[in-house]
Design a protein around this motif. Structure first.
Motif, mmCIF file in Angstrom:
data_model
loop_
_atom_site.group_PDB
_atom_site.id
_atom_site.type_symbol
_atom_site.label_atom_id
_atom_site.label_comp_id
_atom_site.label_asym_id
_atom_site.label_seq_id
_atom_site.Cartn_x
_atom_site.Cartn_y
_atom_site.Cartn_z
ATOM 1 N N ILE A 4 17.279 22.395 58.450
ATOM 2 C CA ILE A 4 17.258 21.208 57.610
ATOM 3 C C ILE A 4 15.805 20.899 57.295
ATOM 4 C CG2 ILE A 4 17.846 18.764 57.464
ATOM 5 C CD1 ILE A 4 20.025 19.274 59.533
ATOM 6 N N ASN A 5 15.513 20.724 56.021
ATOM 7 C CA ASN A 5 14.136 20.482 55.605
ATOM 8 C C ASN A 5 13.985 19.098 55.010
ATOM 9 O OD1 ASN A 5 13.124 23.136 56.155
ATOM 10 N ND2 ASN A 5 14.352 23.833 54.424
ATOM 11 N N LEU A 6 12.840 18.502 55.202
ATOM 12 C CA LEU A 6 12.488 17.214 54.622
ATOM 13 C C LEU A 6 11.166 17.386 53.899
ATOM 14 C CD1 LEU A 6 12.891 14.138 54.346
ATOM 15 C CD2 LEU A 6 11.653 13.894 56.489
ATOM 16 N N ASP A 7 11.163 17.152 52.601
ATOM 17 C CA ASP A 7 9.958 17.297 51.791
ATOM 18 C C ASP A 7 9.610 15.917 51.241
ATOM 19 O OD1 ASP A 7 7.874 18.330 50.412
ATOM 20 O OD2 ASP A 7 9.070 19.355 48.891
ATOM 21 N N VAL A 8 8.527 15.347 51.740
ATOM 22 C CA VAL A 8 8.115 14.014 51.311
ATOM 23 C C VAL A 8 7.097 14.177 50.192
ATOM 24 C CG1 VAL A 8 7.112 11.825 52.020
ATOM 25 C CG2 VAL A 8 8.504 13.124 53.625
ATOM 26 N N ARG A 9 7.446 13.699 49.028
ATOM 27 C CA ARG A 9 6.552 13.788 47.868
ATOM 28 C C ARG A 9 6.323 12.401 47.292
ATOM 29 N NH1 ARG A 9 6.778 19.371 45.487
ATOM 30 N NH2 ARG A 9 8.062 20.510 46.950
ATOM 31 N N ARG A 10 5.470 12.347 46.311
ATOM 32 C CA ARG A 10 5.147 11.098 45.618
ATOM 33 C C ARG A 10 4.687 10.037 46.599
ATOM 34 N NH1 ARG A 10 10.572 10.666 43.354
ATOM 35 N NH2 ARG A 10 10.915 12.769 43.952
ATOM 36 N N ALA A 32 2.111 14.111 63.663
ATOM 37 C CA ALA A 32 2.622 12.844 64.201
ATOM 38 C C ALA A 32 3.732 12.298 63.315
ATOM 39 C CB ALA A 32 1.490 11.835 64.327
ATOM 40 N N ALA A 33 3.567 12.410 61.999
ATOM 41 C CA ALA A 33 4.576 11.908 61.067
ATOM 42 C C ALA A 33 5.873 12.709 61.164
ATOM 43 C CB ALA A 33 4.035 11.948 59.639
ATOM 44 N N VAL A 34 5.746 14.013 61.271
ATOM 45 C CA VAL A 34 6.936 14.864 61.387
ATOM 46 C C VAL A 34 7.683 14.554 62.686
ATOM 47 C CG1 VAL A 34 7.669 17.263 61.718
ATOM 48 C CG2 VAL A 34 6.097 16.689 59.885
ATOM 49 N N MET A 35 6.940 14.346 63.754
ATOM 50 C CA MET A 35 7.581 14.007 65.029
ATOM 51 C C MET A 35 8.272 12.653 64.960
ATOM 52 S SD MET A 35 7.439 16.518 67.086
ATOM 53 C CE MET A 35 7.809 15.799 68.675
ATOM 54 N N ALA A 36 7.695 11.700 64.238
ATOM 55 C CA ALA A 36 8.330 10.383 64.093
ATOM 56 C C ALA A 36 9.666 10.517 63.372
ATOM 57 C CB ALA A 36 7.408 9.431 63.333
ATOM 58 N N ARG A 64 9.066 20.838 68.802
ATOM 59 C CA ARG A 64 8.032 21.091 67.797
ATOM 60 C C ARG A 64 7.697 22.566 67.837
ATOM 61 N NH1 ARG A 64 2.867 17.578 68.178
ATOM 62 N NH2 ARG A 64 2.876 18.544 70.220
ATOM 63 N N VAL A 65 7.661 23.171 66.664
ATOM 64 C CA VAL A 65 7.320 24.585 66.569
ATOM 65 C C VAL A 65 5.802 24.700 66.642
ATOM 66 C CG1 VAL A 65 7.452 26.636 65.116
ATOM 67 C CG2 VAL A 65 9.364 25.034 65.166
ATOM 68 N N PRO A 66 5.286 25.546 67.527
ATOM 69 C CA PRO A 66 3.832 25.692 67.659
ATOM 70 C C PRO A 66 3.183 26.144 66.352
ATOM 71 C CG PRO A 66 4.947 26.800 69.456
ATOM 72 C CD PRO A 66 6.004 26.381 68.477
ATOM 73 N N GLN A 67 1.972 25.698 66.127
ATOM 74 C CA GLN A 67 1.286 26.038 64.887
ATOM 75 C C GLN A 67 0.936 27.517 64.784
ATOM 76 O OE1 GLN A 67 -1.779 22.912 64.563
ATOM 77 N NE2 GLN A 67 -0.696 22.512 62.661
ATOM 78 N N GLN A 68 0.884 28.203 65.897
ATOM 79 C CA GLN A 68 0.625 29.640 65.832
ATOM 80 C C GLN A 68 1.777 30.345 65.117
ATOM 81 O OE1 GLN A 68 0.593 27.886 68.663
ATOM 82 N NE2 GLN A 68 -1.475 27.979 69.450
ATOM 83 N N ALA A 73 1.658 24.460 58.545
ATOM 84 C CA ALA A 73 2.843 23.615 58.393
ATOM 85 C C ALA A 73 3.117 22.894 59.699
ATOM 86 C CB ALA A 73 4.056 24.462 58.009
ATOM 87 N N ALA A 74 3.712 21.741 59.574
ATOM 88 C CA ALA A 74 4.140 20.989 60.757
ATOM 89 C C ALA A 74 5.658 21.026 60.774
ATOM 90 C CB ALA A 74 3.638 19.557 60.685
ATOM 91 N N VAL A 75 6.219 21.614 61.799
ATOM 92 C CA VAL A 75 7.668 21.795 61.873
ATOM 93 C C VAL A 75 8.184 21.222 63.178
ATOM 94 C CG1 VAL A 75 9.544 23.473 61.864
ATOM 95 C CG2 VAL A 75 7.505 23.908 60.500
ATOM 96 N N ALA A 76 9.192 20.377 63.065
ATOM 97 C CA ALA A 76 9.863 19.832 64.242
ATOM 98 C C ALA A 76 11.350 19.853 63.959
ATOM 99 C CB ALA A 76 9.393 18.408 64.532
#
Length: 146
Positions: A4-10, A32-36, A64-68, A73-76
Motif C-alpha cells: 500500500i502506497n501513500l503519495d503526499v503531493r501539493r 518521521a512523517a512516514v512513521m507518524a 520501517r524498511v532500512p534506508q540501505q 525513500a522513506a518506507v514504513a
C-alpha cells in the motif's frame, strides 16, 4: 506485508520550506512523517482486527524498511509480528497470530474477512493528515521555528 502506497503531493508552503532543509534534515523529517502515518494506520488496523484472544491486535506493529534497502525513500509499513520466534527457539504456533493472513485473504474453504485493507481505505485522510502534520512539525523544528 500488504503493498500500500501513500503519495503526499501539493504540499504548498511546506514544499518551499522543505527545499531549504539540508539533505540530512529533510531525510529525518520524511522518515518521521512516514512513521507518524504508519502509526495511525497501525492504530486503525488494531481497532478493526477481529478479537478472539487479543493476540492478533497486540502483534500488529509498524516496521520501517532500512534506508540501505530503499535509498532515497522513506518506507514504513504494518506487519504482524510472530511471537515466540527468538533466536534458537522453535516457533510456537499457539502464541503466534499466523491466522491473520487467512482472515485477510481467505482460504479455499473460508471466505475472506479483510481488516487491514479496509482500515487503510477508510482512514486514508487521517493517515495523510498525520503525515502532513508531522512533516510540518519536523520542518518547523529543523528551521528553528518551533
Amino acid at each position: 506485508m500488504l503493498d500500500i502506497n501513500l503519495d503526499v503531493r501539493r504540499l504548498g508552503e511546506l514544499e518551499e520550506d522543505f527545499t531549504r532543509l539540508s539533505a540530512a534534515m529533510a531525510n529525518t523529517a520524511i522518515r518521521a512523517a512516514v512513521m507518524a502515518g504508519a502509526n495511525v494506520a497501525r492504530d486503525k488496523t488494531r481497532k478493526s482486527a477481529p478479537v478472539r484472544s487479543g493476540k492478533l491486535k497486540k502483534q500488529i506493529v509498524v516496521t520501517r524498511v532500512p534506508q540501505q534497502i530503499t535509498p532515497g525513500a522513506a518506507v514504513a509499513g504494518l506487519s504482524v509480528r510472530r511471537s515466540g520466534r527468538k533466536k534458537g527457539s522453535t516457533p510456537q504456533p499457539e502464541s503466534s497470530p499466523y491466522y491473520w493472513f487467512f482472515l485477510e485473504w481467505g482460504t479455499s474453504k473460508m471466505a475472506a474477512k479483510p481488516f487491514v485493507r479496509p482500515a487503510w481505505d477508510n482512514h486514508l485522510t487521517q493517515i495523510e493528515n498525520a503525515v502532513r502534520s508531522k512533516l510540518a512539525q519536523a520542518i518547523d523544528h529543523a528551521l528553528g521555528q518551533g
